[in-house]
Enzyme design. Structure first.
Site, PDB file in Angstrom:
ATOM      1  N   GLU A   1       0.889  -1.169   0.000  1.00 61.92           N
ATOM      2  CA  GLU A   1       0.000   0.000   0.000  1.00 61.92           C
ATOM      3  C   GLU A   1       0.916   1.204   0.000  1.00 61.92           C
ATOM      4  OE1 GLU A   1      -3.541   0.285   2.589  1.00 61.92           O
ATOM      5  OE2 GLU A   1      -3.418   2.464   2.338  1.00 61.92           O
TER       6      GLU A   1
ATOM      7  N   HIS B   1       1.821   4.658  -2.261  1.00 61.27           N
ATOM      8  CA  HIS B   1       1.141   5.480  -3.250  1.00 61.27           C
ATOM      9  C   HIS B   1       2.052   6.456  -3.979  1.00 61.27           C
ATOM     10  CE1 HIS B   1      -2.420   3.813  -1.448  1.00 61.27           C
ATOM     11  NE2 HIS B   1      -2.149   4.362  -0.282  1.00 61.27           N
TER      12      HIS B   1
ATOM     13  N   HIS C   1      -9.022  -0.159  -1.341  1.00 58.41           N
ATOM     14  CA  HIS C   1      -8.408   0.921  -0.557  1.00 58.41           C
ATOM     15  C   HIS C   1      -9.484   1.917  -0.117  1.00 58.41           C
ATOM     16  CE1 HIS C   1      -6.122   4.661   0.107  1.00 58.41           C
ATOM     17  NE2 HIS C   1      -5.143   3.862   0.475  1.00 58.41           N
TER      18      HIS C   1
ATOM     19  N   ASP D   1       1.998   2.462   3.762  1.00 57.07           N
ATOM     20  CA  ASP D   1       1.070   3.547   3.405  1.00 57.07           C
ATOM     21  C   ASP D   1       1.831   4.842   3.108  1.00 57.07           C
ATOM     22  OD1 ASP D   1      -1.388   4.518   2.638  1.00 57.07           O
ATOM     23  OD2 ASP D   1      -2.337   4.288   4.591  1.00 57.07           O
TER      24      ASP D   1
HETATM   25  C1  GRE Z   1      -4.309   7.018   1.864  1.00 55.95           C
HETATM   26  O1  GRE Z   1      -3.731   6.035   2.294  1.00 55.95           O
HETATM   27  O2  GRE Z   1      -4.725   7.051   0.706  1.00 55.95           O
HETATM   28  C2  GRE Z   1      -4.484   8.220   2.727  1.00 55.95           C
HETATM   29  C3  GRE Z   1      -5.116   9.335   2.193  1.00 55.95           C
HETATM   30  C4  GRE Z   1      -5.272  10.466   2.987  1.00 55.95           C
HETATM   31  C5  GRE Z   1      -4.818  10.482   4.282  1.00 55.95           C
HETATM   32  C6  GRE Z   1      -4.195   9.372   4.814  1.00 55.95           C
HETATM   33  C7  GRE Z   1      -4.032   8.230   4.043  1.00 55.95           C
HETATM   34  O3  GRE Z   1      -5.569   9.318   0.913  1.00 55.95           O
HETATM   35  O4  GRE Z   1      -3.433   7.139   4.546  1.00 55.95           O
HETATM   36 ZN    ZN Z   2      -3.293   4.172   1.446  1.00 59.06          ZN
END
Ligand code: GRE
Ligand code: ZN
Length: 327
Positions: A8, A10, A164, A287
């Site tokens: 996870e 991004h 997600h 994350d």
């Molecule tokens: C995410 O994991 O996509 C996310 C967000 C916004 C704040 C925290 C977060 O999109 O983990």
């Molecule tokens: Zn995320």
């Protein structure tokens, strides 16, 4: 632990970057923005520093899911997937990819998924919760019958699908009125996503497509702690769930779901997840860049679990699920 794999993790493109604004304090936005747009500089340096060998990358949220026009959603998804394929191609030893999908139109989503897996070498898909379809107030969850042919394609391609989080629409958020601190990763993300996952189970989706594998982040969005009660509430009354699913929800949870540690770096919580779903269905994730790789890695590397379990969760479960050794 060296050789950790996270899934996870991004990135963003210019078309979607602003969707990530407003969750964290304004003063860190320049840093968060830069981290989302970066793949090979700061990200790779952080990975090196903390024993993270690979990231399986996905687009930020809600991004494609929040574009009501299906054709536009398709265009943005293709653009993001093409850019991601290029970024991965520069360091295929360190990165892999999950496809962004225009779930507004299940047929287009299936077509884009096939392209990503067969032509671009992606190893899965990630959608940010429900999609807005046609207009901003119309939402679609993926248990609806129009999505079943899409799920048939996911099962046939034999790739996992990461569900997600995203926030509920403001018009569906009356219970949070005056309590906006509960939105986002604090609480609302988890409620939204756990409920969506239960909808998939209750719809009987996994009776029709028993080989589907859904991944949930944040140690399962609270579900490991709730599965027993979901199946056993008011047990003396012998009242089965009024839903199409043929089995107990726990059976789907244990056969069709994987959970990641993304954003939930807590040993007590990990141990509960291990006791419910089992160590073979847990996967390390950070994350990034919403959470720090350091926080994730420092916690995980010293968490009080066995070394064989640490290697499974940190690495080998991901190698197997995403068939990374075959690439
Ligand atoms: C995410 O994991 O996509 C996310 C967000 C916004 C704040 C925290 C977060 O999109 O983990
Ligand atoms: Zn995320």
């Amino acid at each position: 632990m060296q050789g950790k794999i996270g899934l996870e993790e991004h990135f963003a493109i210019e078309d979607t970057i602003n969707d990530s604004k407003g969750f964290l304090p304004e003063r860190v936005w320049p840093e968060l923005r830069a981290r989302l747009l970066d793949v090979h500089d700061k990200r790779l340096a952080e990975m090196d520093k903390h024993g993270m060998e690979m990231m399986i990358l996905s687009l930020n949220a809600p991004a494609v899911q929040a574009i009501p026009d299906a054709k536009r959603a398709y265009e943005v998804a293709r653009k993001a997937n093409d850019l991601l394929a290029d970024a991965v191609a520069k360091r295929p030893d360190r990165f892999a990819a999950l496809a962004a999908l225009p779930m507004q139109d299940p047929e287009l989503a299936a077509r884009e998924l096939e392209r990503c897996v067969r032509e671009l070498g992606f190893c899965g898909a990630l959608a940010n919760g429900f999609s807005q379809v046609g207009d901003p107030e119309t939402v679609a969850y993926y248990d609806l019958k129009q999505y079943w042919p899409f799920w048939a394609v996911v099962e046939r391609l034999d790739i996992p699908f990461y569900l997600h989080p995203r926030n509920p629409l403001p018009s569906w958020s009356r219970m949070y009125e005056g309590h906006s601190w509960l939105l986002g990763p604090t609480w609302a993300f988890g409620v939204e996503t756990a409920t969506h996952a239960l909808r998939l189970m209750g719809a009987g989706l996994f009776d029709e497509y028993p080989r589907l594998q859904i991944i949930l982040g944040h140690m399962g969005e609270g579900l490991p702690y709730s599965m027993w009660r979901i199946d056993n509430r008011n047990n003396w009354s012998k009242s089965p769930h009024n839903c199409p699913a043929k089995k107990k929800m726990t059976e789907y949870f244990n056969a069709n779901f994987y959970l990641t540690t993304a954003g939930n770096f807590r040993t007590q919580t990990l141990i509960d997840a291990m006791l419910e779903i089992g160590v073979d269905r847990l996967l390390f994730s950070t994350d990034w860049p919403f959470e720090s790789i350091e926080d994730a890695a420092v916690w995980f590397d010293s968490a009080s679990i066995s070394e064989p379990d640490r290697i499974k969760i940190g690495r080998t479960n991901a190698l197997r699920l995403f068939k990374l050794a075959d690439r």
